[in-house]
Motif scaffolding. Sequence first.
Motif, mmCIF file in Angstrom:
data_model
loop_
_atom_site.group_PDB
_atom_site.id
_atom_site.type_symbol
_atom_site.label_atom_id
_atom_site.label_comp_id
_atom_site.label_asym_id
_atom_site.label_seq_id
_atom_site.Cartn_x
_atom_site.Cartn_y
_atom_site.Cartn_z
ATOM 1 N N SER A 193 -11.090 14.407 3.512
ATOM 2 C CA SER A 193 -9.848 15.091 3.866
ATOM 3 C C SER A 193 -8.654 14.310 3.294
ATOM 4 N N VAL A 194 -7.655 15.034 2.820
ATOM 5 C CA VAL A 194 -6.525 14.359 2.162
ATOM 6 C C VAL A 194 -5.843 13.368 3.105
ATOM 7 N N ALA A 195 -5.620 13.775 4.354
ATOM 8 C CA ALA A 195 -4.944 12.871 5.301
ATOM 9 C C ALA A 195 -5.933 11.791 5.749
ATOM 10 N N LYS A 198 3.361 15.445 9.865
ATOM 11 C CA LYS A 198 4.084 16.118 8.784
ATOM 12 C C LYS A 198 3.138 16.494 7.643
ATOM 13 N N GLU A 199 2.173 15.622 7.334
ATOM 14 C CA GLU A 199 1.259 15.903 6.214
ATOM 15 C C GLU A 199 0.472 17.189 6.407
ATOM 16 N N ILE A 200 -0.094 17.358 7.608
ATOM 17 C CA ILE A 200 -1.046 18.471 7.723
ATOM 18 C C ILE A 200 -0.506 19.679 8.477
ATOM 19 N N GLY A 225 0.866 -1.175 0.000
ATOM 20 C CA GLY A 225 0.000 0.000 0.000
ATOM 21 C C GLY A 225 0.903 1.225 0.000
ATOM 22 N N CYS A 226 0.312 2.406 -0.123
ATOM 23 C CA CYS A 226 1.109 3.633 -0.144
ATOM 24 C C CYS A 226 0.685 4.551 0.997
ATOM 25 N N GLY A 227 1.623 5.327 1.498
ATOM 26 C CA GLY A 227 1.320 6.326 2.531
ATOM 27 C C GLY A 227 0.730 5.664 3.769
ATOM 28 N N SER A 228 -0.372 6.238 4.256
ATOM 29 C CA SER A 228 -0.986 5.698 5.471
ATOM 30 C C SER A 228 -1.455 4.261 5.264
ATOM 31 N N ALA A 229 -1.836 3.938 4.031
ATOM 32 C CA ALA A 229 -2.266 2.561 3.752
ATOM 33 C C ALA A 229 -1.109 1.596 4.037
ATOM 34 N N TYR A 230 0.099 2.014 3.699
ATOM 35 C CA TYR A 230 1.271 1.177 3.977
ATOM 36 C C TYR A 230 1.483 1.016 5.492
ATOM 37 N N LEU A 275 -0.096 17.883 -1.764
ATOM 38 C CA LEU A 275 -0.619 16.516 -1.659
ATOM 39 C C LEU A 275 -1.964 16.379 -2.374
ATOM 40 N N ALA A 276 -2.294 15.143 -2.721
ATOM 41 C CA ALA A 276 -3.592 14.872 -3.342
ATOM 42 C C ALA A 276 -4.241 13.715 -2.599
ATOM 43 N N LYS A 277 -5.555 13.672 -2.615
ATOM 44 C CA LYS A 277 -6.265 12.602 -1.903
ATOM 45 C C LYS A 277 -5.984 11.248 -2.541
ATOM 46 N N SER A 278 -6.140 11.180 -3.863
ATOM 47 C CA SER A 278 -5.729 9.914 -4.467
ATOM 48 C C SER A 278 -4.758 10.214 -5.594
ATOM 49 N N VAL A 279 -3.654 9.520 -5.541
ATOM 50 C CA VAL A 279 -2.578 9.777 -6.495
ATOM 51 C C VAL A 279 -2.726 8.776 -7.627
ATOM 52 N N THR A 280 -3.401 9.231 -8.693
ATOM 53 C CA THR A 280 -3.750 8.290 -9.770
ATOM 54 C C THR A 280 -2.762 8.379 -10.927
ATOM 55 N N ILE A 288 -3.719 -2.666 -0.086
ATOM 56 C CA ILE A 288 -4.589 -1.790 0.703
ATOM 57 C C ILE A 288 -4.743 -0.454 0.003
ATOM 58 N N SER A 289 -5.975 0.028 -0.057
ATOM 59 C CA SER A 289 -6.177 1.367 -0.593
ATOM 60 C C SER A 289 -7.539 1.909 -0.194
ATOM 61 N N GLN A 290 -7.545 3.100 0.372
ATOM 62 C CA GLN A 290 -8.810 3.764 0.678
ATOM 63 C C GLN A 290 -9.551 4.036 -0.617
ATOM 64 N N SER A 291 -8.900 4.723 -1.540
ATOM 65 C CA SER A 291 -9.570 5.140 -2.780
ATOM 66 C C SER A 291 -9.774 3.975 -3.732
ATOM 67 N N GLY A 292 -8.867 3.010 -3.665
ATOM 68 C CA GLY A 292 -8.896 1.915 -4.644
ATOM 69 C C GLY A 292 -8.380 2.349 -6.005
ATOM 70 N N GLU A 293 -7.789 3.549 -6.069
ATOM 71 C CA GLU A 293 -7.355 4.080 -7.370
ATOM 72 C C GLU A 293 -5.891 4.501 -7.365
ATOM 73 N N THR A 294 -5.177 4.327 -6.272
ATOM 74 C CA THR A 294 -3.771 4.752 -6.227
ATOM 75 C C THR A 294 -2.978 3.991 -7.292
ATOM 76 N N TYR A 295 -2.374 4.748 -8.180
ATOM 77 C CA TYR A 295 -1.797 4.100 -9.351
ATOM 78 C C TYR A 295 -0.667 3.138 -8.987
HETATM 79 C C1 G6P Z 1 -2.052 9.792 -0.993
HETATM 80 C C2 G6P Z 1 -2.736 10.442 0.209
HETATM 81 C C3 G6P Z 1 -2.459 9.638 1.477
HETATM 82 C C4 G6P Z 1 -2.851 8.187 1.278
HETATM 83 C C5 G6P Z 1 -2.167 7.574 0.065
HETATM 84 C C6 G6P Z 1 -2.724 6.206 -0.298
HETATM 85 O O1 G6P Z 1 -0.686 9.943 -0.905
HETATM 86 O O2 G6P Z 1 -2.272 11.777 0.354
HETATM 87 O O3 G6P Z 1 -3.207 10.183 2.559
HETATM 88 O O4 G6P Z 1 -2.538 7.450 2.435
HETATM 89 O O5 G6P Z 1 -2.387 8.402 -1.080
HETATM 90 O O6 G6P Z 1 -4.065 6.341 -0.697
HETATM 91 P P1 G6P Z 1 -5.063 5.128 -0.839
HETATM 92 O O7 G6P Z 1 -6.320 5.735 -1.420
HETATM 93 O O8 G6P Z 1 -4.427 4.146 -1.781
HETATM 94 O O9 G6P Z 1 -5.266 4.553 0.508
#
Ligand code: G6P
Length: 471
Positions: free
Chosen positions: A265-267, A354-356, A167-172, A464-469, A214-221
């Motif tokens: 919220s982005v975080a 650090k993010e916010i 996963g990436c970011g907080s998902a990781y 930062l962006a909410k989902s990094v596609t 793991i992914s909140q958005s399900g779209e993190t590239y």
């Molecule tokens: C971006 C957001 C983070 C998030 C990460 C993974 O970097 O700024 O807050 O944790 O993406 O996003 P995801 O949707 O895959 O959980």
Amino acid sequence: MVKETDSLREAVLRALKGVVGTYGIAVIDAQRPGEIVVARNGSPIVLGLGEKEMFAASDVAALIRYTRQVVHLEDGELAVIKADGFNTFTSDARETAKEPFTVDWDAGHYDNGGYEHYLLKEISEQPDTVARTLRGRIDDRFHIAHLGGLNMDARETRSFRRVKIIGCGSAYYSGQMGAQLIEELARIPADAEPASEFRYRSPVVEPDTLYVAISQSGETYDTLAAVQELKRKGGRVLGIVNTVGSAIARETDGGIYLHAGPEVSVASTKAFTSTAVAFALLALHLGRVRDLSPADGRRICEGLRRLPEQIKEILTLEDRIKELAKKYADSPGMMFVGRVRGYPVAREGAQKLKEISYVHAEAYPASELKHGPLALISPELPTVAIVPDDELLDKNLTTLGEIRARHGRILMVGHRTSEAADDCIVVPKNEVELDPILLTIPLQLFAYHAAVALERDVDRPRNLAKSVTVE
Ligand code: G6P
């Protein structure tokens, strides 16, 4: 070459033959404004079906005020949309059949509910969102978890010898918490890795490893690309995803939906805790087909059920945490330390800060402090120490002594107060395996109030962006 006689669809198809890389585009012809052609490769495109109107967006969130009937395009797919309908087709012009599905989020989920920021709303929703992740998934007869979406029978569930989480970011970081839960409860070696690294290092894919994305958005590239790499090599991949119908949910072999509702919220906050809870359920599930005893299964089930009430209790500490956040917010940086179960908590705590708030925050395993970063400790660099009441309590208190001896200020987050710390936040105790979930919550409030004190753009932090596609 695009020809003047081309229809818009033909023109886009022809032009895309020369396009490399990832995109999600919408094309309109000024001469024929009644149709739009959209195309997807890597980046998301969602169609919204209205009453005599159609919508296209990169995220379901943008559509929800107008319609809940949506269609996701797949990679390499295009669509022609007009007010009264749409057609989808592949890049070699073959028509594809798409079934719309109904999103169960509504516009109400997207208002800030009277809170000053979405972030605070989402932190405050956690008693509810955690309860939703758990709903219908705990079996009190066998003390197991019901996870029908995994699509695996008991024999297959037993067959894995290793779990790899990406996963990436907080998902990781939530994946790191998940790895620990799986090792502890199921006694299967498990570890987490940033999906963004994993996908680039030509990973060795083993048949007896269970992969979890793991992914909140399900779209993190980066996460999606890692899943695709795994699938291409024949890996078995589960998804722990919040957004129903998203690309990662579609690409994986099965999984667990969080049901945490949209996170604006982005975080990430509520998706983080729900992911950790989903991992506790998965660990229980993997454990109970192996050696986790019914008694321990029951202990975990009961612990999970207590979480929503305990989160409510932690939320009542907000005023005190706000004071502490103000006190520490003007530090040039903060160190976060935790040992074993506390380490992912420390990492996520540092990430939030650090993010916010843009305050430099570094997380270290407590035992590693003496191998380098201790040199940084001074009154100007306060430490947030995660100190659960577990078998490592004494070791953690010794670390506090080491920091103290270097005149470092300490904010301790744990289950008791200690004179070794300058300030303490005491949270309710659950089972040792589940405590990290609760210890995360005060750190979310701490980061939030530090960011407010520093007048940051809490919901939309810079850069930062909410989902990094994109890659
Ligand atoms: C971006 C957001 C983070 C998030 C990460 C993974 O970097 O700024 O807050 O944790 O993406 O996003 P995801 O949707 O895959 O959980």
